[in-house]
Design an enzyme around this catalytic site. Structure first.
Site, PDB file in Angstrom:
ATOM      1  N   ASN A  49       0.840  -1.206   0.000  1.00 40.58           N
ATOM      2  CA  ASN A  49       0.000   0.000   0.000  1.00 40.58           C
ATOM      3  C   ASN A  49       0.871   1.250   0.000  1.00 40.58           C
ATOM      4  OD1 ASN A  49       0.617  -0.844   2.685  1.00 40.58           O
ATOM      5  ND2 ASN A  49      -1.051   0.371   3.524  1.00 40.58           N
ATOM      6  N   GLU A  51       0.429   5.289   0.646  1.00 40.41           N
ATOM      7  CA  GLU A  51      -0.469   6.344   1.133  1.00 40.41           C
ATOM      8  C   GLU A  51       0.008   7.717   0.662  1.00 40.41           C
ATOM      9  OE1 GLU A  51      -0.885   5.695   5.376  1.00 40.41           O
ATOM     10  OE2 GLU A  51      -2.116   3.909   5.012  1.00 40.41           O
ATOM     11  N   GLU A  62      -3.223  -4.628  -2.844  1.00 36.44           N
ATOM     12  CA  GLU A  62      -3.781  -5.566  -3.830  1.00 36.44           C
ATOM     13  C   GLU A  62      -3.897  -4.906  -5.200  1.00 36.44           C
ATOM     14  OE1 GLU A  62      -4.907  -4.773  -0.814  1.00 36.44           O
ATOM     15  OE2 GLU A  62      -6.398  -6.197  -0.100  1.00 36.44           O
TER      16      GLU A  62
END
Ligand code: THU
Length: 138
Positions: A49, A51, A62
């Protein structure tokens, strides 16, 4: 050629997702996620991930893995391993993106130690998914 999802392949995928999780950029939530995607041709694409200070711009692990693979020409997938600290489940947006490319894909959900918490098909994680078929004429 279809790749059979053996126990060895499952643990390799989980291991790759654990490695990918180390690359997570999550200074805001501090919730690190790693993913590893097995293509039908046997390649593995990983993701973490990422951010952003403008929170909604963040992207899940994903989808990073799926978009990396698709942008390199891959279209068919066998399995996706997702690693979080607590064995958390993939979000709805990621389930929708998974459904686009593989309603029959196996999803392995595991914790940071690699313990498999859940294994399910995308069709089970997102029953009645909206998909390419629903667009009819397109
Ligand atoms: N996150 C993922 O990477 N995958 C998911 O399926 C759920 C949530 C990320 C997004 C955000 O960076 C952090 O986890 C907390 O929501």
């Amino acid at each position: 050629m279809k790749t059979k999802l053996t126990i060895e392949l499952k643990s390799m995928l989980i291991q790759r997702a654990i490695e990918a999780r180390k690359m997570a950029y999550a200074p805001y939530s501090k919730y690190l996620v790693g993913a590893a995607l097995l293509t039908r041709s046997g390649k593995i694409y990983s993701g973490a991930n990422v951010e952003n200070a403008a929170y909604p711009m963040s992207l899940c692990a994903e989808r990073v893995a799926i978009f990396k693979a698709v942008s390199e020409g891959e279209r068919e997938f066998e399995a996706l391993a997702v690693i979080t600290g607590n064995g958390g489940s993939p979000c709805g947006a990621c389930r929708q993106v998974m459904a686009e490319f593989g309603i029959d894909m196996d999803v392995l959900i595991a914790d940071a130690e690699g313990n498999l918490r859940q294994e399910a098909k995308v069709s089970e994680l997102l029953p009645g998914a909206f998909g390419p078929k629903d667009l009819g004429g397109y």
